[in-house]
Motif scaffolding. Structure first.
Motif, PDB file in Angstrom:
ATOM      1  N   GLY A  14       0.755  -1.210   0.025  1.00 38.73           N
ATOM      2  CA  GLY A  14      -0.128  -0.003  -0.023  1.00 38.73           C
ATOM      3  C   GLY A  14       0.899   1.327   0.256  1.00 38.73           C
ATOM      4  N   ARG A  15       0.266   2.365  -0.461  1.00 35.57           N
ATOM      5  CA  ARG A  15       0.852   3.698  -0.504  1.00 35.57           C
ATOM      6  C   ARG A  15       1.764   3.893   0.695  1.00 35.57           C
ATOM      7  NH1 ARG A  15      -1.893   9.405  -1.587  1.00 35.57           N
ATOM      8  NH2 ARG A  15       0.048  10.866  -1.384  1.00 35.57           N
ATOM      9  N   TRP A  16       0.987   3.804   1.719  1.00 36.47           N
ATOM     10  CA  TRP A  16       1.585   4.449   3.050  1.00 36.47           C
ATOM     11  C   TRP A  16       2.816   3.736   3.591  1.00 36.47           C
ATOM     12  CZ3 TRP A  16       0.688   9.395   3.567  1.00 36.47           C
ATOM     13  CH2 TRP A  16      -0.205   9.810   2.926  1.00 36.47           C
ATOM     14  N   TYR A  17       2.763   2.403   3.366  1.00 37.62           N
ATOM     15  CA  TYR A  17       3.973   1.486   3.790  1.00 37.62           C
ATOM     16  C   TYR A  17       5.112   1.925   2.863  1.00 37.62           C
ATOM     17  CZ  TYR A  17       1.446  -1.586   6.594  1.00 37.62           C
ATOM     18  OH  TYR A  17       0.646  -2.395   7.623  1.00 37.62           O
ATOM     19  N   GLY A  18       4.680   2.296   1.551  1.00 40.21           N
ATOM     20  CA  GLY A  18       5.938   2.904   0.688  1.00 40.21           C
ATOM     21  C   GLY A  18       6.433   4.278   1.256  1.00 40.21           C
ATOM     22  N   PHE A  19       5.445   5.107   1.623  1.00 39.25           N
ATOM     23  CA  PHE A  19       5.900   6.396   2.025  1.00 39.25           C
ATOM     24  C   PHE A  19       6.720   6.347   3.123  1.00 39.25           C
ATOM     25  CE2 PHE A  19       5.025  10.534   4.051  1.00 39.25           C
ATOM     26  CZ  PHE A  19       5.481  11.281   3.240  1.00 39.25           C
ATOM     27  N   VAL A  20       6.141   5.715   4.284  1.00 36.54           N
ATOM     28  CA  VAL A  20       7.061   5.711   5.412  1.00 36.54           C
ATOM     29  C   VAL A  20       8.428   5.057   5.166  1.00 36.54           C
ATOM     30  CG1 VAL A  20       5.309   5.447   6.842  1.00 36.54           C
ATOM     31  CG2 VAL A  20       6.069   3.271   6.261  1.00 36.54           C
ATOM     32  N   THR A  21       8.459   4.107   4.103  1.00 33.74           N
ATOM     33  CA  THR A  21       9.754   3.707   4.005  1.00 33.74           C
ATOM     34  C   THR A  21      10.882   4.591   3.469  1.00 33.74           C
ATOM     35  OG1 THR A  21       9.026   1.503   3.009  1.00 33.74           O
ATOM     36  CG2 THR A  21      11.242   1.954   2.380  1.00 33.74           C
ATOM     37  N   GLY A  22      10.061   5.685   2.492  1.00 36.33           N
ATOM     38  CA  GLY A  22      10.955   6.895   2.097  1.00 36.33           C
ATOM     39  C   GLY A  22      11.249   7.847   3.150  1.00 36.33           C
ATOM     40  N   MET A  23      10.426   7.739   4.408  1.00 36.67           N
ATOM     41  CA  MET A  23      10.789   8.857   5.521  1.00 36.67           C
ATOM     42  C   MET A  23      11.796   8.158   6.230  1.00 36.67           C
ATOM     43  SD  MET A  23       6.794   9.368   6.992  1.00 36.67           S
ATOM     44  CE  MET A  23       7.426  10.234   8.175  1.00 36.67           C
ATOM     45  N   GLY A  24      12.027   6.880   6.278  1.00 41.97           N
ATOM     46  CA  GLY A  24      12.972   6.199   6.948  1.00 41.97           C
ATOM     47  C   GLY A  24      14.330   6.586   6.246  1.00 41.97           C
ATOM     48  N   ALA A  25      14.344   6.600   5.087  1.00 43.93           N
ATOM     49  CA  ALA A  25      15.381   6.944   4.180  1.00 43.93           C
ATOM     50  C   ALA A  25      15.951   8.349   4.334  1.00 43.93           C
ATOM     51  CB  ALA A  25      15.162   6.655   2.596  1.00 43.93           C
ATOM     52  N   ALA A  26      14.725   9.158   4.245  1.00 42.44           N
ATOM     53  CA  ALA A  26      15.046  10.767   4.432  1.00 42.44           C
ATOM     54  C   ALA A  26      15.532  11.042   5.906  1.00 42.44           C
ATOM     55  CB  ALA A  26      13.616  11.408   4.364  1.00 42.44           C
ATOM     56  N   LEU A  27      15.127  10.410   6.687  1.00 47.71           N
ATOM     57  CA  LEU A  27      15.846  10.638   8.059  1.00 47.71           C
ATOM     58  C   LEU A  27      17.260  10.230   8.116  1.00 47.71           C
ATOM     59  CD1 LEU A  27      15.511  11.593  11.169  1.00 47.71           C
ATOM     60  CD2 LEU A  27      14.883   9.058  11.647  1.00 47.71           C
ATOM     61  N   SER A  28      17.415   9.318   7.593  1.00 48.47           N
ATOM     62  CA  SER A  28      18.890   8.656   7.554  1.00 48.47           C
ATOM     63  C   SER A  28      19.875   9.833   6.777  1.00 48.47           C
ATOM     64  CB  SER A  28      19.074   7.241   6.661  1.00 48.47           C
ATOM     65  OG  SER A  28      20.287   6.923   6.682  1.00 48.47           O
ATOM     66  N   ASP A  29      19.184  10.128   5.608  1.00 48.09           N
ATOM     67  CA  ASP A  29      20.004  10.866   4.658  1.00 48.09           C
ATOM     68  C   ASP A  29      20.328  12.371   5.380  1.00 48.09           C
ATOM     69  OD1 ASP A  29      19.958   9.402   2.694  1.00 48.09           O
ATOM     70  OD2 ASP A  29      18.065  10.260   1.479  1.00 48.09           O
ATOM     71  N   ILE A  30      19.282  12.931   6.200  1.00 53.62           N
ATOM     72  CA  ILE A  30      19.519  14.127   7.017  1.00 53.62           C
ATOM     73  C   ILE A  30      20.534  14.057   8.010  1.00 53.62           C
ATOM     74  CG2 ILE A  30      17.630  13.832   8.695  1.00 53.62           C
ATOM     75  CD1 ILE A  30      18.799  16.995   6.626  1.00 53.62           C
ATOM     76  N   CYS A  31      20.725  12.881   8.565  1.00 57.39           N
ATOM     77  CA  CYS A  31      21.807  12.548   9.525  1.00 57.39           C
ATOM     78  C   CYS A  31      23.098  12.725   8.885  1.00 57.39           C
ATOM     79  CB  CYS A  31      21.736  10.939  10.094  1.00 57.39           C
ATOM     80  SG  CYS A  31      20.273  10.920  11.207  1.00 57.39           S
ATOM     81  N   TYR A  32      23.388  12.012   7.730  1.00 58.14           N
ATOM     82  CA  TYR A  32      24.638  12.113   6.712  1.00 58.14           C
ATOM     83  C   TYR A  32      24.753  13.572   6.357  1.00 58.14           C
ATOM     84  CZ  TYR A  32      25.536   7.062   6.763  1.00 58.14           C
ATOM     85  OH  TYR A  32      25.959   5.883   7.110  1.00 58.14           O
ATOM     86  N   ALA A  33      23.684  14.284   6.121  1.00 56.70           N
ATOM     87  CA  ALA A  33      23.874  15.848   5.627  1.00 56.70           C
ATOM     88  C   ALA A  33      24.363  16.639   6.847  1.00 56.70           C
ATOM     89  CB  ALA A  33      22.392  16.107   5.155  1.00 56.70           C
ATOM     90  N   LEU A  34      23.863  16.441   8.111  1.00 58.36           N
ATOM     91  CA  LEU A  34      24.521  17.147   9.038  1.00 58.36           C
ATOM     92  C   LEU A  34      25.575  17.121   9.473  1.00 58.36           C
ATOM     93  CD1 LEU A  34      21.019  16.936  11.519  1.00 58.36           C
ATOM     94  CD2 LEU A  34      22.019  19.320  10.572  1.00 58.36           C
ATOM     95  N   LEU A  35      25.980  15.616   9.157  1.00 57.74           N
ATOM     96  CA  LEU A  35      27.379  15.274   9.712  1.00 57.74           C
ATOM     97  C   LEU A  35      28.384  15.760   8.622  1.00 57.74           C
ATOM     98  CD1 LEU A  35      29.169  13.315  11.356  1.00 57.74           C
ATOM     99  CD2 LEU A  35      28.600  11.566   9.539  1.00 57.74           C
ATOM    100  N   THR A  36      27.906  15.786   7.238  1.00 60.69           N
ATOM    101  CA  THR A  36      28.739  16.510   6.287  1.00 60.69           C
ATOM    102  C   THR A  36      28.856  18.045   6.202  1.00 60.69           C
ATOM    103  OG1 THR A  36      27.983  14.751   4.772  1.00 60.69           O
ATOM    104  CG2 THR A  36      29.011  16.766   3.710  1.00 60.69           C
ATOM    105  N   GLY A  37      27.603  18.667   6.738  1.00 59.51           N
ATOM    106  CA  GLY A  37      27.781  20.125   6.799  1.00 59.51           C
ATOM    107  C   GLY A  37      28.556  20.444   8.136  1.00 59.51           C
TER     108      GLY A  37
END
Length: 216
Positions: free
Chosen positions: A39-62
């Protein structure tokens, strides 16, 4: 001037968020697969998990780049050149890769939304090489600079999350709408389109960097 700089930073962050999220890597394929199977929301929360991980690496880089402001300012041309080349290589890799190979067997157990969120978070977090992509993007867009206010910096990083979430919202909505006509081969086509766009952006970046160097 303050308002213009803030808007510019937010736009850059939004583009960075989309650029990092759009290529159909393991999490992208997982997001589409879960959207189709669960279902759509299972896919979206999967993207949310990826986004949270990405921002952790973005903060670390910045945060890391903030320690070398003097070096960044003195070598901005070479860093932007490096960022454009890195983005070009990333685009070529994305275009040539075959995300279909990352498809997993369909599980009968949906799991909770939180479980789907966590698995995507840790799958993305297990790829520290994304730091190099953030370095290239931050250099290309001059995202990290000296004298930026805390409010501006926070707005910039929030815009990265917003860009990522907008992408995941779009892709899950689109896949859910065309689920009856969606074919596995569509993942490969989508990935090649994204790769081609990234390549074009990096080429324009190279041109503007070299033209800027000639002007000075």
């Amino acid at each position: 001037m303050f308002q213009f700089d803030l808007i510019s930073l937010i736009c850059k962050g939004f583009i960075i968020g989309i650029t990092v999220s759009a290529p159909m890597g393991p999490v992208g394929v997982l997001c589409i697969q879960r959207t189709l199977n669960k279902g759509r929301w299972y896919g979206f929360v999967t993207g949310m998990g990826a986004a949270l991980s990405d921002i952790c690496y973005a903060l670390l880089t910045g945060y890391g780049m903030s320690f070398v402001f003097d070096y960044v300012n003195k070598n901005i041309f070479y860093l932007q050149l490096f960022g454009s080349v890195l983005l070009l290589l990333f685009g070529i890799y994305t275009f040539r890769s075959n995300p279909i190979q990352g498809l997993r067997p369909v599980s009968s157990n949906k799991g909770s939304l939180f479980q789907n969120f966590l698995t995507a978070f840790f799958v993305t977090l297990s790829n520290p090489l994304i730091i190099f992509l953030f370095i290239g993007l931050f250099a290309r867009f001059a995202f990290v600079s000296e004298g930026v206010l805390v409010f501006e910096a926070v707005s910039g990083y929030v815009s990265i999350i917003a860009g990522a979430l907008c992408w995941w919202l779009f892709i899950t909505y689109f896949v859910n709408k065309v689920r009856t006509q969606f074919k596995v081969q569509g993942i490969l086509v989508l990935n090649r389109i994204i790769g081609a766009v990234v390549i074009l952006v990096s080429i324009f970046g190279l041109i503007f960097t070299l033209m800027g160097a000639q002007l000075y």
